[in-house]
Design an enzyme around this catalytic site. Structure first.
Site, short mmCIF file in Angstrom:
data_model
loop_
_atom_site.label_atom_id
_atom_site.label_comp_id
_atom_site.label_asym_id
_atom_site.label_seq_id
_atom_site.Cartn_x
_atom_site.Cartn_y
_atom_site.Cartn_z
N GLU A 41 -27.57 24.84 -95.20
CA GLU A 41 -26.81 25.71 -96.09
C GLU A 41 -26.84 27.16 -95.61
O GLU A 41 -25.89 27.91 -95.82
CB GLU A 41 -27.39 25.64 -97.51
CG GLU A 41 -27.40 24.26 -98.13
CD GLU A 41 -28.31 24.16 -99.35
OE1 GLU A 41 -28.16 23.19 -100.11
OE2 GLU A 41 -29.18 25.04 -99.53
N ASP A 228 -22.75 16.41 -105.14
CA ASP A 228 -22.80 15.05 -105.69
C ASP A 228 -22.54 15.09 -107.19
O ASP A 228 -22.81 16.10 -107.84
CB ASP A 228 -24.17 14.40 -105.40
CG ASP A 228 -25.34 15.26 -105.88
OD1 ASP A 228 -25.87 14.99 -106.98
OD2 ASP A 228 -25.71 16.22 -105.16
#
Length: 270
Positions: A41, A228
């Site tokens: 990230e 998700d």
């Protein structure tokens, strides 16, 4: 976080703290700390702003925490990644590392603003979709269960994020509440607390960052991209890994837009 100041002044004077808070609100933001838990990230943001890894660490000897730093226009940018766990070699995710690096970063760098950026699970029942990027309005824990009066509220640890209505409007960001815990999966007890927290997002660091930022009186915001769908059909771990690369690109783009918006503005302009 509602009364931001550069750092505690140590004399305990309420008047002095209020004056410092007022001053911070009215001068342009100069130093920011971006806290990101995973290397995957963090690196796109590092590359976008051409940040350089600190070779002479500001942090205690032996810790795995990594600081990347540089300047962008009028901003001093510090990106802090907790590094790899020395024993297992994986990213140091979760609330313990997040708390420690937040505290150490504030002490060493005295930032005007903290940005906790990263990925999160989202709830489709609350309108979240894969690759959506949210600004969290408030954060709380869902796995600190202390069923004793008042201790129960301490366990949940509900804290508002620093209010940034102009940022939200300008970037047209989605806004939602976020719940934090140290497990990627979700037990029935966690699910009940997350529901009670009215959370749209589920992460593993935010409320810990908020706790430290709050006690040290540094404003913090939370930029989270959905990897998700927690209340979906796919296993969380499988969906997280499947979407991580693509969602990280969306996160990187939004973090860049947030930094661009902050540049030259006072906290009260956000």
């Amino acid at each position: 976080m509602r009364n931001p100041q550069m750092a505690p002044h140590g004399d305990g004077s309420g008047a002095a703290e209020e004056a410092a808070a007022g001053g911070a609100e009215k001068r342009p933001v100069s130093t920011i700390v971006i806290l990101i838990a995973m290397q995957t990230e963090a690196l796109p943001v590092v590359n976008r702003f051409q940040l350089v890894e600190d070779q002479d660490s500001l942090f205690p000897k032996g810790v795995p925490w990594v600081r990347y730093h540089g300047t962008y226009k009028d901003l001093n940018i510090n990106l802090i990644w907790p590094g790899k766990d020395p024993s297992s070699g994986v990213d140091s995710v979760g609330t313990i590392s997040a708390s420690l690096v937040t505290y150490a970063s504030i002490q060493a760098l005295q930032p005007d603003l903290i940005i906790n950026a990263g990925t999160a699970g989202g709830f489709k029942a609350k309108g979240a979709s894969i690759s959506d990027v949210f600004l969290a309005s408030e954060v709380a824990f869902h796995d600190r269960r202390i069923p004793i009066p008042v201790f129960d509220l301490y366990g949940v640890g509900l804290r508002p994020a620093f209010s940034t209505p102009n940022l939200v409007k300008e970037l047209n960001l989605k806004v939602g509440k976020m719940s934090t815990g140290d497990s990627l999966d979700m037990s029935q007890q966690d699910e009940a607390t997350i529901f009670a927290n009215d959370a749209t997002l589920k992460d593993m660091e935010g409320a810990a960052v908020a706790y430290v930022a709050d006690i040290l009186k540094v404003p913090a915001i939370f930029v989270k991209a959905v990897t998700d769908i927690v209340d979906g059909d796919k296993p969380t771990a499988e969906e997280f890994l499947q979407n991580l690369a693509a969602v990280t690109a969306a996160l990187d783009q939004t973090v860049c837009q947030v930094v661009e918006f902050i540049n030259g503005k006072c906290l009260s302009d956000l």
